[in-house]
Design a protein around this motif. Structure first.
Motif, PDB file in Angstrom:
ATOM      1  N   ASN A 154       0.617  -1.249   0.006  1.00  0.00           N
ATOM      2  CA  ASN A 154      -0.128   0.023  -0.023  1.00  0.00           C
ATOM      3  C   ASN A 154       0.877   1.227   0.030  1.00  0.00           C
ATOM      4  N   ALA A 155       2.115   1.249  -0.124  1.00  0.00           N
ATOM      5  CA  ALA A 155       2.958   2.348  -0.496  1.00  0.00           C
ATOM      6  C   ALA A 155       3.314   2.505  -1.714  1.00  0.00           C
ATOM      7  N   ALA A 156       2.373   2.106  -2.770  1.00  0.00           N
ATOM      8  CA  ALA A 156       2.812   2.081  -4.253  1.00  0.00           C
ATOM      9  C   ALA A 156       2.952   3.482  -4.509  1.00  0.00           C
ATOM     10  N   GLY A 157       2.453   4.473  -4.272  1.00  0.00           N
ATOM     11  CA  GLY A 157       2.512   5.904  -4.499  1.00  0.00           C
ATOM     12  C   GLY A 157       3.338   6.638  -3.753  1.00  0.00           C
ATOM     13  N   GLY A 158       3.442   6.331  -2.221  1.00  0.00           N
ATOM     14  CA  GLY A 158       4.481   6.672  -1.377  1.00  0.00           C
ATOM     15  C   GLY A 158       4.081   6.831   0.142  1.00  0.00           C
ATOM     16  N   LEU A 159       4.386   7.469   0.764  1.00  0.00           N
ATOM     17  CA  LEU A 159       3.843   7.591   2.315  1.00  0.00           C
ATOM     18  C   LEU A 159       4.191   8.501   2.934  1.00  0.00           C
ATOM     19  N   VAL A 160       3.648   8.582   4.124  1.00  0.00           N
ATOM     20  CA  VAL A 160       3.764   9.908   5.190  1.00  0.00           C
ATOM     21  C   VAL A 160       4.368   9.215   6.566  1.00  0.00           C
TER      22      VAL A 160
END
Length: 727
Positions: A154-160
């Protein structure tokens, strides 16, 4: 040698300017005359942000204060390639580089986002977090691009990453009070107490209250208000230099009116019938009920850091309990003849989550080989009931969609950095993930006035069991060249994925038991990070391309809900440029620019809503942020100010790219001016956000058969005064 080093440095800077890219957007301390060094844990070990071959932006606690940042939406406005909109005040849709969360995630007990949030190393699943200004944060890190190796699914786009301040041996007390328009009253208090020489305690509490941004003419109440309270506690034990143990907990309670949609009704399309009673003022709604939002979030976290001859062993164990209830009227009609049209969503969700991460951070071969290796386990139990009440001239009906889903994810991972030369480092990493989702999905027609006639379109009651397992291998490789002490260039290739799942609301049993598969991405990035002018200018940049396959697309089917399927492939190309400049002491100018090209390149044969060359959702082609700040001593204290300008070009809320579900380009201006005492104990600040009072949609729902477009809006112009004390 000097000429040679200067030429190399100039060539890297030229590359950064030509390529554009991902500079960390952290601010310099206004009391120094150079850009500060910021240490981050983006790769799960402490590193100088300028030495990481990764597009990452970091905001320190000072940055959050000086820009009066309260939410992830505020962070997104200022961060390259990052967008954040809200389906409801408690359900954010985050998007990085054109890949983000679908609204269907909020209706789906088995759904997952494409951009994730971690709080002190703990995955934030269902329920989200409170406003970030309620936490005692040390910094925020935004990682752009897939993070499948160190962070997983679920970090395909990125993360915070949200990182809290640790309790320490320095007694301190902080308190603040805010008064603003819309009857806003916020109070916040934090304390740090050393109990013994090696046992430290920290606690905090926050309360946020304001009246609603909109007025409901039907009920006479203000809606979209806020009533939120948060408490936190942390106990930190450091018996010796090699061992640290932390026990932390936080709890959030939220209870407020709902967020009815404003109805943009088109008389020509609706035949002049359905627009009766609709007020054209965008800050006025005409819902038959105010609705509500009730949310309780609780987290308990245990962390151990143990330094051994092999390296640092870290264990993070966490339990989250989330309970959410919402009632949202969508059409916002008064439901009086002749305008008897309404669709109401009533949701109740209980989620329990346990996660365990165990990892080893190692440093060997005289620091030539460093890295991290570990194990991760996540279990979620999600019990959700979605109720749909629909009222139309032909029929009225109510249906319930219970979902009870158990999800499990297990992974092993590792990443190593090897210095081939003193100036050349190669990075290799991989993660293997196994996950399973097992659930009961049901649909029951509770009542209808005309059986077999709309609404709702439920062919027959169903109650099915469905289970599916997936696995994913997500490697990463990078090459980092430290050209000079102040210039670094890198290349990386990484893979990420987003979990598969099941429909939250299905029209029949077959649809309910049919899973959709994970989506995968390969991302390639070339970048440079540089410092100039005796560290008074920081200029970084990169270009990237991400190739997505099995892209999950959600489609709004009127009177049914949001339906998800693996419908497309996409190619995302872009460039990001960011800078921090300290032109002279006490002043700073910083900014960034993002260019994004995110078309769909291929559609599945049965995907009727998918069209090649359509643009992905929440993927503005151009995005700009620019900030100016200063801090100057005066006779009676220190005067400081900051002004932020943000511009976002047009973007779409649906992959259909229809005009009615589009947010046109807009610009926003925020500002803050403050006076603090010479001893830095007291500060009074006057702040304002969205000073131009721009009207910006957070989501758009189009119901073409009824000629209506339903929109919740972001906050209007807000302003206030904050008084702070710290000792």
């Amino acid at each position: 040698m000097t000429i040679h080093r200067t030429a190399l440095k100039a060539s890297v800077a030229a590359f950064a300017l030509a390529c554009a890219g991902a500079l960390p957007a952290y601010a310099a301390d206004p009391d120094v005359d150079a850009v500060e060094t910021v240490i981050v844990t983006a790769e799960k070990v402490e590193q100088d942000i300028q030495r990481i071959p990764l597009a990452v932006t970091a905001y320190t606690a000072q940055d959050l204060e000086k820009s009066h940042i309260e939410s992830l939406t505020d962070i997104a406005l200022r961060t390259p390639g990052f967008s954040a909109t809200a389906f409801t005040p408690a359900e954010l849709n985050l998007s990085i580089r054109g890949i983000g969360s679908s609204e269907a995630v909020s209706q789906n007990a088995a759904g997952d986002p494409s951009v994730v949030v971690f709080m002190d190393g703990v995955y934030v699943g269902k329920g989200g977090i409170a406003d970030i200004d309620a936490y005692n944060l040390e910094r925020i890190e935004v990682l752009r691009g897939p993070q499948g190796t160190l962070y997983g699914k679920n970090a395909a786009g990125g993360l915070v990453n949200l990182i809290s301040k640790k309790a320490d041996d320095k007694p301190s007390l902080q308190a603040s009070a805010t008064v603003g328009n819309y009857n806003q009253i916020n109070v916040n208090g934090r304390v740090n107490v050393p109990l013994t020489d090696n046992l430290f305690f920290a606690a905090g509490a926050s309360s946020k209250n304001r009246s609603g941004y909109e007025f409901n003419e039907t009920t006479g109440n203000r809606v979209n208000d806020e009533h939120l309270a948060t408490v936190q506690g942390q106990l930190r034990f450091v018996p010796n230099d090699n061992l640290e143990m932390i026990l932390a907990a936080d709890y959030t309670h939220q209870d407020q009116k709902g967020n009815p949609r404003h109805n943009i009704c088109n008389d020509a399309l609706a035949g002049g019938v359905h627009c009766v009673g609709i007020n054209p003022d965008p800050r006025v709604v005409n819902a038959y009920t105010d609705g509500y939002l009730r949310r309780d979030l609780a987290t308990v976290r245990g962390e151990i850091n143990w330094t051994t001859p092999l390296g640092t062993i870290t264990s993070i164990s966490a339990y989250r309990d989330t309970r959410i209830g919402t009632l949202t009227p969508f059409f916002s009609n008064p439901v009086n003849p002749p305008a008897q049209i309404e669709s109401t969503e009533i949701d109740s969700e209980k989620n329990k989550q346990f996660s365990q991460e165990l990892r080893l951070g190692f440093d060997t071969m005289d620091e030539r080989l460093t890295g991290v290796a570990g194990f991760y386990f996540l279990h979620e139990q999600n019990d959700r009931t979605e109720g749909l009440f629909q009222q139309f001239p032909a029929a009225t009906g109510f249906a319930n969609y219970p979902q009870d889903v158990s999800s499990r994810s297990v992974a092993i991972f590792g990443q190593a950095n090897y210095k081939i030369l003193d100036s050349l480092t190669a990075t290799f990493g991989a993660r293997m993930t196994w996950e399973n989702k097992d659930g009961e999905f049901a649909g029951y027609l509770v009542s209808t006035t005309v059986p077999g006639v709309l609404p709702p379109p439920l062919a027959a009651d169903y109650d099915v069991h469905a289970s599916k397992s997936w696995s994913a291998f997500t490697p990463k490789a990078a090459l980092e060249w430290q050209v000079t002490d102040d210039a670094m260039a890198y290349f990386s290739a990484s893979r990420g994925f987003k979990s598969g799942g099941f429909q939250g609301i299905a029209g029949n049993a077959n649809s309910a038991r049919t899973p959709y598969d994970p989506e995968f991405v390969w991302s390639y990035e070339v970048g440079a990070k540089t410092r100039w002018w005796d560290d008074r200018l920081q200029l970084n940049g990169d270009i990237f391309q991400a190739n997505y396959s099995g892209l999950q697309i959600s489609q709004l089917i009127p009177l049914v809900g949001l339906v998800i399927g693996n419908a497309a492939e996409a190619r995302v190309r872009g460039a990001e440029l960011e800078f921090v400049l300290v032109p002279f002491p006490h002043w700073q100018i910083d900014g960034n620019y993002t260019y994004l090209d995110a078309p769909i390149t291929k559609c599945a044969p049965a995907a009727s809503i998918c069209h090649v060359d359509n643009v992905l959702t929440r993927a503005p082609q151009n995005k700009i942020a620019l900030g100016v700040q200063f801090s100057e001593p005066v006779d009676f204290g220190v005067l400081s100010a900051r002004l932020d300008f943000m511009h976002t070009s047009k973007y779409y809320f649906e992959v259909t790219n229809i005009p009615t579900q589009t947010q046109l380009g807009y610009s926003m201006v925020d500002g803050r001016i403050a006076l603090s005492s010479l001893d830095d104990h007291w500060e009074v600040a006057l702040w304002g956000k969205n000073l131009g009072d721009k009207l910006v949609a957070t989501y758009v729902t189009a119901f073409a058969p009824f000629g209506q477009v339903l929109v919740p809006y972001a906050p209007p112009r807000t302003f206030g005064v904050t008084l702070s004390f710290k000792n």
